[in-house]
Motif scaffolding. Structure first.
Motif, PDB file in Angstrom:
ATOM      1  N   VAL A   1      39.932   2.915  88.711  1.00 16.60           N
ATOM      2  CA  VAL A   1      38.464   3.121  88.543  1.00 16.60           C
ATOM      3  C   VAL A   1      38.147   4.235  88.322  1.00 16.60           C
ATOM      4  O   VAL A   1      38.634   5.605  88.850  1.00 16.60           O
ATOM      5  N   ALA A   2      37.317   4.629  87.117  1.00 17.78           N
ATOM      6  CA  ALA A   2      37.173   6.752  87.366  1.00 17.78           C
ATOM      7  C   ALA A   2      35.462   6.573  88.326  1.00 17.78           C
ATOM      8  O   ALA A   2      34.409   5.163  87.516  1.00 17.78           O
ATOM      9  N   THR A   3      35.738   6.893  88.832  1.00 18.57           N
ATOM     10  CA  THR A   3      33.885   7.259  89.761  1.00 18.57           C
ATOM     11  C   THR A   3      33.457   8.692  89.206  1.00 18.57           C
ATOM     12  O   THR A   3      34.208   9.899  89.299  1.00 18.57           O
ATOM     13  N   LEU A   4      32.471   8.544  88.894  1.00 19.26           N
ATOM     14  CA  LEU A   4      31.497   9.659  88.779  1.00 19.26           C
ATOM     15  C   LEU A   4      30.994  10.152  89.946  1.00 19.26           C
ATOM     16  O   LEU A   4      30.147   9.094  90.738  1.00 19.26           O
ATOM     17  N   LEU A   5      31.032  11.054  89.634  1.00 14.72           N
ATOM     18  CA  LEU A   5      30.147  11.566  90.775  1.00 14.72           C
ATOM     19  C   LEU A   5      28.858  13.401  90.056  1.00 14.72           C
ATOM     20  O   LEU A   5      28.830  14.711  90.401  1.00 14.72           O
ATOM     21  N   PRO A   6      28.174  12.301  89.783  1.00 10.74           N
ATOM     22  CA  PRO A   6      26.904  12.791  89.358  1.00 10.74           C
ATOM     23  C   PRO A   6      26.202  13.920  89.518  1.00 10.74           C
ATOM     24  O   PRO A   6      25.787  15.067  89.843  1.00 10.74           O
ATOM     25  N   THR A   7      26.382  14.066  91.690  1.00 17.32           N
ATOM     26  CA  THR A   7      25.749  14.745  92.723  1.00 17.32           C
ATOM     27  C   THR A   7      26.202  16.102  92.986  1.00 17.32           C
ATOM     28  O   THR A   7      26.099  17.052  92.475  1.00 17.32           O
ATOM     29  N   ALA A   8      27.925  16.198  92.514  1.00 16.26           N
ATOM     30  CA  ALA A   8      28.605  17.151  92.723  1.00 16.26           C
ATOM     31  C   ALA A   8      28.333  18.147  90.862  1.00 16.26           C
ATOM     32  O   ALA A   8      27.650  19.071  91.256  1.00 16.26           O
TER      33      ALA A   8
ATOM     34  N   LEU B   1      20.063   8.451  94.293  1.00 25.66           N
ATOM     35  CA  LEU B   1      19.515   9.353  93.414  1.00 25.66           C
ATOM     36  C   LEU B   1      20.714  10.063  92.546  1.00 25.66           C
ATOM     37  O   LEU B   1      20.918  10.402  91.364  1.00 25.66           O
ATOM     38  N   ALA B   2      22.026   9.229  92.985  1.00 21.99           N
ATOM     39  CA  ALA B   2      23.405   9.479  91.976  1.00 21.99           C
ATOM     40  C   ALA B   2      23.607   8.717  90.793  1.00 21.99           C
ATOM     41  O   ALA B   2      24.173   8.716  90.075  1.00 21.99           O
ATOM     42  N   MET B   3      22.831   7.062  91.434  1.00 18.39           N
ATOM     43  CA  MET B   3      22.567   6.498  90.644  1.00 18.39           C
ATOM     44  C   MET B   3      21.676   7.463  88.935  1.00 18.39           C
ATOM     45  O   MET B   3      22.086   6.972  87.688  1.00 18.39           O
ATOM     46  N   ASN B   4      20.150   7.446  89.371  1.00 10.88           N
ATOM     47  CA  ASN B   4      18.995   8.180  88.879  1.00 10.88           C
ATOM     48  C   ASN B   4      19.945   9.348  87.948  1.00 10.88           C
ATOM     49  O   ASN B   4      20.651   9.394  86.136  1.00 10.88           O
ATOM     50  N   MET B   5      20.681  10.416  88.698  1.00  8.03           N
ATOM     51  CA  MET B   5      21.533  11.553  88.019  1.00  8.03           C
ATOM     52  C   MET B   5      22.616  11.118  87.053  1.00  8.03           C
ATOM     53  O   MET B   5      22.661  11.272  85.515  1.00  8.03           O
ATOM     54  N   ALA B   6      23.151   9.931  87.199  1.00  3.09           N
ATOM     55  CA  ALA B   6      24.715   8.646  85.576  1.00  3.09           C
ATOM     56  C   ALA B   6      23.500   7.990  84.695  1.00  3.09           C
ATOM     57  O   ALA B   6      24.257   8.758  84.029  1.00  3.09           O
ATOM     58  N   CYS B   7      22.713   8.241  84.882  1.00  6.09           N
ATOM     59  CA  CYS B   7      22.064   7.820  84.236  1.00  6.09           C
ATOM     60  C   CYS B   7      21.105   8.441  83.377  1.00  6.09           C
ATOM     61  O   CYS B   7      21.110   8.901  82.136  1.00  6.09           O
ATOM     62  N   THR B   8      20.422   9.480  83.630  1.00 10.48           N
ATOM     63  CA  THR B   8      19.602  10.919  82.816  1.00 10.48           C
ATOM     64  C   THR B   8      20.910  11.473  82.680  1.00 10.48           C
ATOM     65  O   THR B   8      20.672  12.450  81.356  1.00 10.48           O
ATOM     66  N   LEU B   9      22.183  11.992  83.220  1.00  4.30           N
ATOM     67  CA  LEU B   9      22.915  13.224  83.146  1.00  4.30           C
ATOM     68  C   LEU B   9      24.145  12.741  82.329  1.00  4.30           C
ATOM     69  O   LEU B   9      24.226  13.642  80.991  1.00  4.30           O
ATOM     70  N   PHE B  10      24.931  11.889  82.656  1.00  2.00           N
ATOM     71  CA  PHE B  10      25.450  11.277  81.593  1.00  2.00           C
ATOM     72  C   PHE B  10      25.879  10.177  80.959  1.00  2.00           C
ATOM     73  O   PHE B  10      26.550   9.633  80.151  1.00  2.00           O
ATOM     74  N   HIS B  11      23.873  10.089  80.672  1.00  2.00           N
ATOM     75  CA  HIS B  11      23.808   8.434  79.617  1.00  2.00           C
ATOM     76  C   HIS B  11      24.155   7.098  80.312  1.00  2.00           C
ATOM     77  O   HIS B  11      24.557   6.731  79.221  1.00  2.00           O
ATOM     78  N   LEU B  12      24.529   6.796  81.606  1.00  2.00           N
ATOM     79  CA  LEU B  12      24.830   5.605  82.153  1.00  2.00           C
ATOM     80  C   LEU B  12      23.762   4.815  81.431  1.00  2.00           C
ATOM     81  O   LEU B  12      22.597   5.118  81.590  1.00  2.00           O
ATOM     82  N   THR B  13      23.797   3.404  81.206  1.00  2.00           N
ATOM     83  CA  THR B  13      22.992   2.211  81.272  1.00  2.00           C
ATOM     84  C   THR B  13      22.100   2.425  82.973  1.00  2.00           C
ATOM     85  O   THR B  13      23.305   1.912  84.084  1.00  2.00           O
ATOM     86  N   PRO B  14      21.295   1.688  83.063  1.00  4.04           N
ATOM     87  CA  PRO B  14      20.266   1.246  84.202  1.00  4.04           C
ATOM     88  C   PRO B  14      21.609   0.101  85.180  1.00  4.04           C
ATOM     89  O   PRO B  14      22.466   0.160  86.423  1.00  4.04           O
ATOM     90  N   GLU B  15      22.279  -0.673  83.914  1.00  3.09           N
ATOM     91  CA  GLU B  15      22.789  -2.286  84.423  1.00  3.09           C
ATOM     92  C   GLU B  15      24.456  -1.030  84.999  1.00  3.09           C
ATOM     93  O   GLU B  15      25.342  -1.661  85.531  1.00  3.09           O
ATOM     94  N   GLU B  16      24.715  -0.305  83.795  1.00  2.80           N
ATOM     95  CA  GLU B  16      25.733   0.462  84.437  1.00  2.80           C
ATOM     96  C   GLU B  16      25.849   0.747  85.581  1.00  2.80           C
ATOM     97  O   GLU B  16      27.231   1.263  86.607  1.00  2.80           O
ATOM     98  N   ALA B  17      25.183   2.314  86.273  1.00  2.00           N
ATOM     99  CA  ALA B  17      24.774   1.989  87.270  1.00  2.00           C
ATOM    100  C   ALA B  17      24.602   1.085  88.313  1.00  2.00           C
ATOM    101  O   ALA B  17      25.328   2.007  89.416  1.00  2.00           O
ATOM    102  N   ILE B  18      24.391   0.630  88.185  1.00  4.48           N
ATOM    103  CA  ILE B  18      24.391  -0.995  89.259  1.00  4.48           C
ATOM    104  C   ILE B  18      25.419  -1.391  89.402  1.00  4.48           C
ATOM    105  O   ILE B  18      25.676  -1.693  90.845  1.00  4.48           O
ATOM    106  N   SER B  19      26.283  -1.548  88.335  1.00  2.00           N
ATOM    107  CA  SER B  19      27.297  -2.001  88.610  1.00  2.00           C
ATOM    108  C   SER B  19      28.532  -1.149  89.443  1.00  2.00           C
ATOM    109  O   SER B  19      29.343  -1.792  90.044  1.00  2.00           O
ATOM    110  N   GLY B  20      27.879   0.169  88.974  1.00  2.00           N
ATOM    111  CA  GLY B  20      29.117   1.881  89.310  1.00  2.00           C
ATOM    112  C   GLY B  20      28.849   0.940  91.146  1.00  2.00           C
ATOM    113  O   GLY B  20      30.046   2.380  91.851  1.00  2.00           O
ATOM    114  N   VAL B  21      27.577   1.064  91.252  1.00  2.63           N
ATOM    115  CA  VAL B  21      27.579   1.165  92.690  1.00  2.63           C
ATOM    116  C   VAL B  21      28.352  -0.399  93.676  1.00  2.63           C
ATOM    117  O   VAL B  21      27.541  -0.133  95.071  1.00  2.63           O
TER     118      VAL B  21
END
Length: 197
Positions: free
Chosen positions: A73-80, A120-140
């Motif tokens: 799994v690719a674990t993204l850490l947008p807060t860092a 907040l990490a979900m929000n940053m994943a969408c705004t900074l990394f351009h994930l979709t909200p669905e990808e962010a939800i699956s991601g957590v």
């Protein structure tokens, strides 16, 4: 076992020694990889069947392919990424192309990510990394469970998995990644028991 492979931390050779010891003792593996430079740590993690490789800002296509082949799994850490004011974004399109599962985490730690909010990490994943909200939800949820080696126990609403989840007072699931600073929790369910907030 969680090892940080980077110029300022463990070298690839030292990381491999740690991974060999982890494998010999049947321990799950996480590797903080390609955060500040390209060390081929993600490919190394994949070679040892790591549950996850984390950060991945400097990940290349060979590393993505190796992760896909090993189901790491690719674990993204947008807060860092945010806190360190990084500018190189992980290769999201490559991860999508190779269908590598993407998890999202806070990396909550005092040195590089003193932010504990998963939303907040979900929000940053969408705004900074351009994930979709669905990808962010699956991601957590399901991908996060997979990154922890717990996907047979948690991470989805499915027969046979633990009934641990939250009911949100929202109009659309995308609001979980959109709104920051509010807590619209309606109910918590732990071990199948409903608790009110």
């Amino acid at each position: 076992v969680d090892v940080f492979c980077e110029q300022i931390a463990f070298s690839p050779a030292q990381t491999e020694r740690v991974l060999q010891a982890a494998q010999a003792h049947h321990l799950g593996i996480h590797v903080h990889a390609e955060q500040l430079s390209h060390q081929q740590a993600a490919a190394l993690a994949a070679r040892y069947q790591a549950w996850s490789a984390d950060h991945l800002e400097y990940l290349d296509e060979a590393g993505v392919a190796a992760m896909a082949a090993s189901n790491t799994v690719a674990t993204l850490l947008p807060t860092a990424f945010y806190f360190l004011r990084e500018t190189k974004v992980p290769p999201i399109e490559l991860l999508r192309h190779y269908q590598v599962p993407i998890a999202i985490a806070t990396d909550f730690n005092p040195g590089t990510a003193p932010l504990a909010s998963l939303r907040l990490a979900m929000n940053m994943a969408c705004t900074l990394f351009h994930l979709t909200p669905e990808e962010a939800i699956s991601g957590v949820t399901r991908h996060a469970a997979q990154a922890l080696g717990l996907h047979q126990q948690i991470g989805q609403l499915r027969t046979g998995l633990a009934a641990d989840f939250i009911v949100w007072e929202l109009q659309h699931p995308a609001e979980l990644a959109y709104q920051v600073g509010i807590n619209p929790i309606k109910q918590r369910v732990f071990a199948g028991e409903i608790t009110h907030v």
